[in-house]
Design a protein around this motif. Structure first.
Motif, PDB file in Angstrom:
ATOM      1  N   VAL A  52       0.906  -1.254  -0.047  1.00 23.75           N
ATOM      2  CA  VAL A  52      -0.058   0.024   0.032  1.00 23.75           C
ATOM      3  C   VAL A  52       0.747   1.151   0.059  1.00 23.75           C
ATOM      4  CG1 VAL A  52      -1.751   1.362   1.189  1.00 23.75           C
ATOM      5  CG2 VAL A  52      -2.126  -1.203   1.305  1.00 23.75           C
ATOM      6  N   ALA A  53       1.868   1.151   0.847  1.00 20.85           N
ATOM      7  CA  ALA A  53       2.983   2.343   0.700  1.00 20.85           C
ATOM      8  C   ALA A  53       4.427   1.854   0.501  1.00 20.85           C
ATOM      9  CB  ALA A  53       2.874   3.136   2.142  1.00 20.85           C
ATOM     10  N   PRO A  54       5.203   2.734  -0.191  1.00 26.74           N
ATOM     11  CA  PRO A  54       6.535   2.202  -0.320  1.00 26.74           C
ATOM     12  C   PRO A  54       7.371   2.493   1.117  1.00 26.74           C
ATOM     13  CG  PRO A  54       6.106   4.527  -1.483  1.00 26.74           C
ATOM     14  CD  PRO A  54       4.795   3.789  -0.922  1.00 26.74           C
ATOM     15  N   PRO A  55       8.589   2.021   1.217  1.00 29.59           N
ATOM     16  CA  PRO A  55       9.197   2.329   2.225  1.00 29.59           C
ATOM     17  C   PRO A  55       9.250   3.608   2.720  1.00 29.59           C
ATOM     18  CG  PRO A  55      10.302   0.507   0.999  1.00 29.59           C
ATOM     19  CD  PRO A  55       9.131   1.008   0.302  1.00 29.59           C
ATOM     20  N   GLU A  56       9.716   4.609   1.649  1.00 36.71           N
ATOM     21  CA  GLU A  56       9.901   5.903   2.078  1.00 36.71           C
ATOM     22  C   GLU A  56       8.734   6.892   2.577  1.00 36.71           C
ATOM     23  OE1 GLU A  56       9.493   5.762  -2.450  1.00 36.71           O
ATOM     24  OE2 GLU A  56      10.244   4.622  -0.951  1.00 36.71           O
ATOM     25  N   LEU A  57       7.616   6.227   2.270  1.00 41.92           N
ATOM     26  CA  LEU A  57       6.363   7.032   2.711  1.00 41.92           C
ATOM     27  C   LEU A  57       6.251   6.389   3.927  1.00 41.92           C
ATOM     28  CD1 LEU A  57       3.854   8.596   2.541  1.00 41.92           C
ATOM     29  CD2 LEU A  57       2.754   6.884   1.496  1.00 41.92           C
ATOM     30  N   LEU A  58       6.447   5.250   4.393  1.00 40.38           N
ATOM     31  CA  LEU A  58       6.204   4.572   5.836  1.00 40.38           C
ATOM     32  C   LEU A  58       6.980   5.289   6.886  1.00 40.38           C
ATOM     33  CD1 LEU A  58       5.675   0.652   5.108  1.00 40.38           C
ATOM     34  CD2 LEU A  58       3.918   2.363   5.569  1.00 40.38           C
ATOM     35  N   ASP A  59       8.516   5.611   6.215  1.00 44.58           N
ATOM     36  CA  ASP A  59       9.534   6.386   7.233  1.00 44.58           C
ATOM     37  C   ASP A  59       8.713   7.896   7.437  1.00 44.58           C
ATOM     38  OD1 ASP A  59      11.071   4.117   7.205  1.00 44.58           O
ATOM     39  OD2 ASP A  59      12.346   5.037   5.547  1.00 44.58           O
ATOM     40  N   PHE A  60       8.153   8.207   6.399  1.00 39.77           N
ATOM     41  CA  PHE A  60       7.487   9.730   6.676  1.00 39.77           C
ATOM     42  C   PHE A  60       6.465   9.631   7.562  1.00 39.77           C
ATOM     43  CE2 PHE A  60       4.064  12.424   4.874  1.00 39.77           C
ATOM     44  CZ  PHE A  60       4.663  13.903   5.193  1.00 39.77           C
ATOM     45  N   LEU A  61       5.524   8.630   7.594  1.00 42.74           N
ATOM     46  CA  LEU A  61       4.602   8.382   8.211  1.00 42.74           C
ATOM     47  C   LEU A  61       4.546   8.033   9.915  1.00 42.74           C
ATOM     48  CD1 LEU A  61       2.036   6.722   5.730  1.00 42.74           C
ATOM     49  CD2 LEU A  61       1.979   9.119   6.266  1.00 42.74           C
ATOM     50  N   ARG A  62       5.406   7.217  10.115  1.00 39.36           N
ATOM     51  CA  ARG A  62       5.502   6.812  11.359  1.00 39.36           C
ATOM     52  C   ARG A  62       5.817   7.720  12.668  1.00 39.36           C
ATOM     53  NH1 ARG A  62       9.000   2.978   8.541  1.00 39.36           N
ATOM     54  NH2 ARG A  62       8.057   0.835   8.492  1.00 39.36           N
ATOM     55  N   PRO A  63       6.430   8.787  12.435  1.00 39.83           N
ATOM     56  CA  PRO A  63       6.382   9.847  13.422  1.00 39.83           C
ATOM     57  C   PRO A  63       5.064  10.629  13.698  1.00 39.83           C
ATOM     58  CG  PRO A  63       8.479   9.847  11.924  1.00 39.83           C
ATOM     59  CD  PRO A  63       7.489   9.021  11.392  1.00 39.83           C
ATOM     60  N   TYR A 114      -2.674  -0.005   8.008  1.00 41.13           N
ATOM     61  CA  TYR A 114      -3.297   0.145   6.677  1.00 41.13           C
ATOM     62  C   TYR A 114      -2.341   0.250   5.699  1.00 41.13           C
ATOM     63  CZ  TYR A 114      -5.686   2.105   2.853  1.00 41.13           C
ATOM     64  OH  TYR A 114      -6.183   2.208   1.384  1.00 41.13           O
ATOM     65  N   TYR A 115      -1.262   1.262   5.799  1.00 37.83           N
ATOM     66  CA  TYR A 115      -0.345   1.478   4.970  1.00 37.83           C
ATOM     67  C   TYR A 115       0.884   0.352   4.892  1.00 37.83           C
ATOM     68  CZ  TYR A 115      -2.595   5.751   4.270  1.00 37.83           C
ATOM     69  OH  TYR A 115      -3.603   6.918   4.099  1.00 37.83           O
ATOM     70  N   GLN A 116       0.793  -0.619   5.659  1.00 39.60           N
ATOM     71  CA  GLN A 116       1.817  -1.524   5.780  1.00 39.60           C
ATOM     72  C   GLN A 116       1.482  -2.728   5.247  1.00 39.60           C
ATOM     73  OE1 GLN A 116       2.126  -1.337  10.224  1.00 39.60           O
ATOM     74  NE2 GLN A 116       4.392  -0.541  10.040  1.00 39.60           N
ATOM     75  N   GLU A 117       0.087  -2.642   4.603  1.00 40.11           N
ATOM     76  CA  GLU A 117      -0.385  -4.111   4.456  1.00 40.11           C
ATOM     77  C   GLU A 117       0.351  -4.246   2.792  1.00 40.11           C
ATOM     78  OE1 GLU A 117      -4.429  -5.193   6.280  1.00 40.11           O
ATOM     79  OE2 GLU A 117      -4.513  -4.302   4.409  1.00 40.11           O
ATOM     80  N   GLN A 118       0.130  -5.498   2.423  1.00 37.02           N
ATOM     81  CA  GLN A 118       0.357  -5.951   1.091  1.00 37.02           C
ATOM     82  C   GLN A 118      -0.965  -6.296   0.228  1.00 37.02           C
ATOM     83  OE1 GLN A 118       3.562  -6.589  -0.641  1.00 37.02           O
ATOM     84  NE2 GLN A 118       4.597  -5.420   1.057  1.00 37.02           N
ATOM     85  N   VAL A 119      -1.313  -5.871  -0.855  1.00 34.03           N
ATOM     86  CA  VAL A 119      -2.644  -6.045  -1.416  1.00 34.03           C
ATOM     87  C   VAL A 119      -2.467  -7.249  -2.465  1.00 34.03           C
ATOM     88  CG1 VAL A 119      -4.770  -5.195  -2.382  1.00 34.03           C
ATOM     89  CG2 VAL A 119      -3.563  -3.797  -0.878  1.00 34.03           C
ATOM     90  N   PRO A 120      -3.220  -8.227  -2.453  1.00 34.77           N
ATOM     91  CA  PRO A 120      -3.472  -9.396  -3.307  1.00 34.77           C
ATOM     92  C   PRO A 120      -3.432  -8.805  -4.765  1.00 34.77           C
ATOM     93  CG  PRO A 120      -4.222 -10.037  -1.487  1.00 34.77           C
ATOM     94  CD  PRO A 120      -4.331  -8.958  -1.269  1.00 34.77           C
ATOM     95  N   VAL A 121      -3.118  -9.552  -5.829  1.00 35.13           N
ATOM     96  CA  VAL A 121      -3.359  -8.967  -7.065  1.00 35.13           C
ATOM     97  C   VAL A 121      -3.811 -10.249  -7.995  1.00 35.13           C
ATOM     98  CG1 VAL A 121      -2.372  -7.821  -9.258  1.00 35.13           C
ATOM     99  CG2 VAL A 121      -1.659  -7.103  -7.238  1.00 35.13           C
ATOM    100  N   PRO A 122      -5.017 -10.492  -8.100  1.00 41.23           N
ATOM    101  CA  PRO A 122      -5.455 -11.746  -8.864  1.00 41.23           C
ATOM    102  C   PRO A 122      -4.547 -11.711 -10.349  1.00 41.23           C
ATOM    103  CG  PRO A 122      -7.232 -10.563  -7.831  1.00 41.23           C
ATOM    104  CD  PRO A 122      -6.154  -9.866  -7.855  1.00 41.23           C
TER     105      PRO A 122
END
Length: 236
Positions: A110-121, A164-172
């Motif tokens: 759902v979010a790339p690593p750089e966005l997760l780093d931005f969001l955590r704080p 929510y942003y840490q999830e992996q969404v399946p792609v059929p």
């Protein structure tokens, strides 16, 4: 029968982000609906089944013979393959509007690593602030046509958990066997639009900010209608 246009909003915001386009589609005689995903913040993880089921229920209320075009904005694009798979064979086209694209194969973060780093704080009490509070005022204000619209959209924004942003969404596999397209507004979605071109999809641009469907719904509605009309013939 002409296809119904199902407008899927980003779970980071709410259905009001599609309201002006929905109104214009209906005024033109089209069937249009914008299912609400606002309960996603309180759903148990994984979050994608809640989104898929909410849109599926809305589609299920349409006549069973009516085909559907999915039109997804922002990170709602990540859930299009699951929605299309769950409602097959009714989906006859998928349009991504300034949206994230699902991976070509395998699950999509759902979010790339750089966005997760931005969001955590930004997390407090296990949840993030509303989406418009992530950014500087100089970036947020131009996305809205007036203060009243901004207040309405802001009022229905959820405070999503970081998970929510840490999830992996399946792609059929095979979800994109129907025609697909991409409508670009502008940065930072140019790369997604280029990816769509490389996939052989129909791509157009209406220059604007990320919520341009609120600022110029007439032009955005016209582009959406023109694009899916190129792919989808009425069903008798």
């Amino acid at each position: 029968m002409d296809p119904a246009v199902v407008l899927v909003h980003s779970p980071s915001v709410g259905p009001l982000t599609w309201a002006p386009v929905e109104a214009r589609l209906k005024a033109s005689g089209a069937t249009a609906l914008a299912p609400s995903l606002r309960g996603v913040a309180d759903a148990p993880p994984p979050f994608w089944p809640f989104i898929t089921e909410a849109v599926g229920r809305a589609i299920g209320e349409l006549p069973s013979s009516q085909p559907v075009v999915l039109v997804a904005h922002s990170n709602a694009g990540l859930f299009v393959p699951l929605i299309a798979e769950a409602t097959r064979p009714r989906v006859v086209g998928c349009l991504f509007v300034d949206a994230a694209l699902p991976a070509r194969t395998g699950p999509t973060p759902v979010a790339p690593p750089e966005l997760l780093d931005f969001l955590r704080p930004k997390v407090t009490g296990g949840r993030l602030p509303q989406w418009t509070e992530w950014w500087d005022e100089s970036d947020v204000a131009p996305m809205f046509p007036d203060p009243e619209t901004r207040r309405g959209v802001s009022a229905e924004q959820p405070r999503l958990p970081l998970s929510y942003y840490q999830e992996q969404v399946p792609v059929p596999d095979g979800w994109d066997s129907v025609p697909c397209g991409y409508l670009l507004f502008g940065p930072p979605y140019e790369q997604a639009a280029q990816d769509a071109r490389e996939r052989g999809w129909d791509v157009e641009q209406v220059p604007g900010h990320h919520l341009h469907q609120l600022v110029d719904p007439d032009t955005v509605t016209a582009s959406i209608t023109r694009m899916y009309a190129r792919w989808c013939s009425p069903v008798s």
